[in-house]
Design a protein around this motif. Structure first.
Motif, PDB file in Angstrom:
ATOM      1  N   LYS A  85       0.852  -1.186   0.000  1.00  0.00           N
ATOM      2  CA  LYS A  85       0.000   0.000   0.000  1.00  0.00           C
ATOM      3  C   LYS A  85       0.893   1.242   0.000  1.00  0.00           C
ATOM      4  O   LYS A  85       0.616   2.215  -0.672  1.00  0.00           O
ATOM      5  N   HIS A 150       3.879  -1.017   4.431  1.00  0.00           N
ATOM      6  CA  HIS A 150       2.473  -1.298   4.650  1.00  0.00           C
ATOM      7  C   HIS A 150       2.045  -2.265   3.554  1.00  0.00           C
ATOM      8  O   HIS A 150       1.737  -1.853   2.429  1.00  0.00           O
ATOM      9  N   ILE A 152      -0.278  -4.970   1.555  1.00  0.00           N
ATOM     10  CA  ILE A 152      -1.696  -5.208   1.320  1.00  0.00           C
ATOM     11  C   ILE A 152      -2.041  -6.545   1.968  1.00  0.00           C
ATOM     12  O   ILE A 152      -1.358  -7.550   1.746  1.00  0.00           O
TER      13      ILE A 152
END
Length: 153
Positions: A85, A150, A152
């Motif tokens: 992300k 970060h 997914i």
């Protein structure tokens, strides 16, 4: 090149060298462009004639922060992080500049996963890094860079 798609895959590399980038040549144009971008026009970086005749290294040298700014570029040659992300450059720890990089030198980045932790779904990694200078025993710098990934879910 390593490919990592999640925290568990990253964790498998703890304590291991992830790899080494290709060589990158530091040119005078790159040094001059960095000087313009940072407003740091100290003669040891940009005045080729003076650096050759008066400088301690016989040539201009790259800004220390120029060599640091190559970390993201060279890191992407070592590891491809997929399924993200967001990626954040979080910090630099215990950095030491060991040797100046003269113009037209070749440098490369070596990286080892020093630590990894899961912070409520965010992967925090500390990468032990060293920027090698071709033909030199001492690196340009060594230390740790900290990234937040970060993934997914």
């Amino acid at each position: 090149m390593q490919i990592i798609t999640n925290h568990a895959e990253f964790e498998q590399h703890l304590g291991k060298e992830l790899g080494v980038s290709s060589w990158h040549t530091i040119t005078q144009d790159q040094i001059n462009n960095f000087a313009n971008a940072t407003l740091d026009h100290q003669w040891i970086h940009v005045d080729e004639e003076r650096a050759k005749n008066e400088g301690p290294f016989g040539a201009t040298i790259a800004h220390g922060y120029l060599t640091l700014s190559l970390i993201p570029y060279l890191w992407k040659e070592i590891v491809e992080i997929k399924n993200l992300k967001m990626e954040i450059n979080y910090g630099i720890e215990n950095l030491r500049f060991a040797q100046p990089v003269t113009v037209n030198s070749q440098v490369r980045l070596k990286a080892k996963l020093a630590s990894i932790i899961n912070l409520r779904g965010v992967t925090k990694v500390n990468m032990a890094i060293e920027m090698e200078i071709e033909g030199q025993k001492k690196p340009a710098f060594s230390g740790e860079v900290v990234f937040l990934y970060h993934f997914i879910s």
